[in-house]
Enzyme design. Structure first.
Site, PDB file in Angstrom:
ATOM      1  N   VAL A   5      49.311  93.606  54.311  1.00  0.00           N
ATOM      2  CA  VAL A   5      50.270  93.232  55.354  1.00  0.00           C
ATOM      3  C   VAL A   5      49.845  91.875  55.906  1.00  0.00           C
ATOM      4  CG1 VAL A   5      51.308  93.882  57.560  1.00  0.00           C
ATOM      5  CG2 VAL A   5      50.631  95.662  55.914  1.00  0.00           C
ATOM      6  N   LYS A   8      44.074  95.074  50.911  1.00  0.00           N
ATOM      7  CA  LYS A   8      43.396  93.847  51.354  1.00  0.00           C
ATOM      8  C   LYS A   8      41.933  93.918  50.941  1.00  0.00           C
ATOM      9  CE  LYS A   8      42.020  91.219  55.298  1.00  0.00           C
ATOM     10  NZ  LYS A   8      40.880  91.961  55.850  1.00  0.00           N
ATOM     11  N   ASP A   9      41.354  95.113  51.048  1.00  0.00           N
ATOM     12  CA  ASP A   9      39.978  95.337  50.591  1.00  0.00           C
ATOM     13  C   ASP A   9      40.060  95.949  49.192  1.00  0.00           C
ATOM     14  OD1 ASP A   9      38.262  95.006  53.305  1.00  0.00           O
ATOM     15  OD2 ASP A   9      40.208  95.895  53.729  1.00  0.00           O
ATOM     16  N   HIS A  42      47.031  98.447  60.093  1.00  0.00           N
ATOM     17  CA  HIS A  42      46.483  99.781  60.376  1.00  0.00           C
ATOM     18  C   HIS A  42      47.620 100.765  60.664  1.00  0.00           C
ATOM     19  CE1 HIS A  42      42.788  97.431  61.781  1.00  0.00           C
ATOM     20  NE2 HIS A  42      42.294  98.251  60.883  1.00  0.00           N
ATOM     21  N   HIS A  80      45.785  96.592  64.189  1.00  0.00           N
ATOM     22  CA  HIS A  80      46.894  95.658  64.066  1.00  0.00           C
ATOM     23  C   HIS A  80      47.961  96.349  63.215  1.00  0.00           C
ATOM     24  CE1 HIS A  80      45.037  94.993  60.180  1.00  0.00           C
ATOM     25  NE2 HIS A  80      43.927  94.570  60.769  1.00  0.00           N
ATOM     26  N   GLU A  81      49.018  95.616  62.916  1.00  0.00           N
ATOM     27  CA  GLU A  81      50.180  96.218  62.257  1.00  0.00           C
ATOM     28  C   GLU A  81      49.816  96.866  60.912  1.00  0.00           C
ATOM     29  OE1 GLU A  81      53.630  97.812  62.026  1.00  0.00           O
ATOM     30  OE2 GLU A  81      53.048  96.754  63.852  1.00  0.00           O
ATOM     31  N   MET A 127      46.546  90.129  57.731  1.00  0.00           N
ATOM     32  CA  MET A 127      46.096  90.679  59.010  1.00  0.00           C
ATOM     33  C   MET A 127      44.672  91.198  58.883  1.00  0.00           C
ATOM     34  SD  MET A 127      49.328  92.600  60.632  1.00  0.00           S
ATOM     35  CE  MET A 127      50.852  91.714  60.885  1.00  0.00           C
TER      36      MET A 127
HETATM   37  P1  AMP Z   1      39.305  98.036  58.839  1.00  0.00           P
HETATM   38  O1  AMP Z   1      39.563  98.647  60.179  1.00  0.00           O
HETATM   39  O2  AMP Z   1      39.408  96.554  58.823  1.00  0.00           O
HETATM   40  O3  AMP Z   1      38.062  98.572  58.196  1.00  0.00           O
HETATM   41  O4  AMP Z   1      40.501  98.497  57.914  1.00  0.00           O
HETATM   42  C1  AMP Z   1      40.909  99.838  57.827  1.00  0.00           C
HETATM   43  C2  AMP Z   1      41.867  99.961  56.684  1.00  0.00           C
HETATM   44  O5  AMP Z   1      42.965  99.092  56.900  1.00  0.00           O
HETATM   45  C3  AMP Z   1      41.267  99.593  55.321  1.00  0.00           C
HETATM   46  O6  AMP Z   1      41.743 100.494  54.345  1.00  0.00           O
HETATM   47  C4  AMP Z   1      41.789  98.200  55.103  1.00  0.00           C
HETATM   48  O7  AMP Z   1      41.922  97.869  53.734  1.00  0.00           O
HETATM   49  C5  AMP Z   1      43.151  98.308  55.745  1.00  0.00           C
HETATM   50  N1  AMP Z   1      43.651  96.984  56.110  1.00  0.00           N
HETATM   51  C6  AMP Z   1      43.094  96.086  56.981  1.00  0.00           C
HETATM   52  N2  AMP Z   1      43.827  94.963  57.030  1.00  0.00           N
HETATM   53  C7  AMP Z   1      44.858  95.131  56.161  1.00  0.00           C
HETATM   54  C8  AMP Z   1      45.969  94.334  55.762  1.00  0.00           C
HETATM   55  N3  AMP Z   1      46.182  93.125  56.265  1.00  0.00           N
HETATM   56  N4  AMP Z   1      46.832  94.847  54.865  1.00  0.00           N
HETATM   57  C9  AMP Z   1      46.649  96.084  54.338  1.00  0.00           C
HETATM   58  N5  AMP Z   1      45.630  96.881  54.666  1.00  0.00           N
HETATM   59  C10 AMP Z   1      44.747  96.418  55.584  1.00  0.00           C
END
Ligand code: AMP
Length: 287
Positions: A178, A151-152, A39, A36-37, A186
Site C-alpha cells: 500500500v 512490502k516485507d 495495517h 497506517h492504512e 507506507m
Molecule cells: P510492521 O508493523 O511494520 O511490522 O508491519 C506489520 C505488517 O504490515 C507486515 O506484514 C508488513 O509487511 C505490513 N505492511 C507494512 N507496511 C506495508 C505496506 N506499505 N503495504 C503492505 N503491507 C505493509
C-alpha cells in the site's frame, strides 16, 4: 465495540481455544503498531477471512540489531487501539518483552538460504528474530490464517518457509504493498522523515517504476538496471543505499539475467530511517 486487550500467552491461548472449541476460525495480523492504512488493510482482510480477528502489537526486540531503532520505534497505543475498535478487531494481543522472552529464554528459529541475500546480510540476526517471534505469536494465537504485507517480501518468504518446515497448519496470506498517493510505500518509519527527507524517499518507489518499465521495454542486463536504480535514488537527495537487487521471487537468490518472475528489492537510509521497497515483475517471455 470495545476491543479486548490480552497481555499474556496463556490468556491468549485460552481465548483462542475457546473460539476453536465453538467451531470458529481465527485470523492473526502481526504488527509492531503505529498503524497506517496498510495495517488497516491487512486487518480488514483478516476480518473477511475468519470469524475472529486477533491483531498482535509487539515491538520485537530480537529482530532489531545493535544500533538499530528499537528504542526509538514509534509507539502509539492509544491511537492504535482506537483503530482496532473501528475495524472490529476481537483481541489486541499486546504482550510485554518479558512475557515473550522471560529470563533464561534460549530458543530461536533460524531460516537458511532465503536469508543470505537482500536484508539478511545488512541486518544480521533480523530474520532469526522475525521467524522466532512469528512462530511464538502463532503458538499463542493459534490462528487458522495469518496476513502479512508484501512490502516485507523477504520476510513473507521466510514465514512461508517456517510454516512449511515446521508443519504449521496455518494459511499465510500476502497482501500487495500500500502506497501514499505519491508512490512512497507506507511505513511506520516514514514518521521519522522531515519534509525534505520525505521528498528524497520518493526516489525509492520512483526508481522501481523506471526499472519495471526498462524490463518491460526489453532491457535484460541486471547491471544496467541496478545502475539506473542507484542513480535515480541518489539523484533524489542525500541518502545511503544499503542495497538494490534483482532476485528470484521464490528463493531470494540474486539474479544474473532477467528471466522468469523476479523481485526488484531495495533498502535505503534516508536521514534516521532505513526504508525498504520492492516490486515483482513477470518479464514478457518473448523479448
Ligand atoms: P510492521 O508493523 O511494520 O511490522 O508491519 C506489520 C505488517 O504490515 C507486515 O506484514 C508488513 O509487511 C505490513 N505492511 C507494512 N507496511 C506495508 C505496506 N506499505 N503495504 C503492505 N503491507 C505493509
Amino acid at each position: 465495540m470495545s476491543v479486548e486487550i490480552i497481555e499474556t500467552v496463556r490468556a491468549m491461548q485460552a481465548r483462542s481455544e475457546e473460539w476453536r472449541a465453538a467451531g470458529e476460525t481465527v485470523a492473526l495480523v502481526p504488527t509492531m503498531g503505529a498503524f497506517h492504512e496498510a495495517h488497516l488493510g491487512l486487518m480488514r482482510e483478516g476480518r473477511r477471512r475468519a470469524d475472529r480477528l486477533v491483531v498482535s502489537l509487539f515491538v520485537n526486540p530480537t529482530q532489531f540489531g545493535p544500533g538499530e531503532d528499537y528504542e526509538a520505534y514509534p509507539r502509539n497505543l492509544e491511537a492504535d487501539l482506537k483503530a482496532t475498535e473501528d475495524i472490529g478487531v476481537d483481541v489486541l494481543y499486546h504482550p510485554s518483552a518479558e512475557e515473550m522472552y522471560p529470563e533464561g529464554y534460549a530458543s530461536y528459529v533460524e531460516v537458511e538460504g532465503l536469508t543470505d541475500t537482500l536484508c539478511g546480510p545488512s541486518r544480521p540476526g533480523h530474520f532469526r528474530g522475525v521467524a522466532t517471534v512469528v512462530a511464538k505469536l502463532f503458538t499463542a494465537v493459534k490462528p487458522h490464517v495469518a496476513i502479512f504485507g508484501e512490502k516485507d517480501f523477504q520476510q513473507l518468504a521466510v514465514i512461508r518457509r517456517v510454516v512449511a518446515d515446521l508443519h504449521l497448519e496455518i494459511e499465510i496470506v500476502g497482501m500487495p504493498i500500500v502506497r501514499e498517493a505519491d508512490g512512497l510505500a507506507m511505513s511506520s518509519r516514514n514518521l521519522y522523515l522531515s519534509a525534505e527527507e520525505r521528498r528524497t524517499a520518493l526516489g525509492l518507489s520512483g526508481s522501481l517504476v523506471i526499472a519495471r518499465q526498462m524490463i518491460l521495454d526489453g532491457e535484460r542486463d541486471v547491471q544496467t538496471i541496478e545502475e539506473k536504480l542507484r542513480s535515480h535514488i541518489e539523484a533524489a537527495g542525500p541518502c545511503t543505499i544499503d542495497y538494490v537487487a534483482v532476485a528470484d521471487q521464490e528463493t531470494m537468490a540474486l539474479k544474473e539475467t532477467i528471466d522468469g518472475p523476479l523481485l526488484i528489492a531495495l533498502a535505503v537510509r534516508v536521514g534516521p530511517a532505513r526504508l525498504i521497497d520492492n516490486t515483482v515483475i513477470e518479464p514478457p517471455a518473448s523479448s
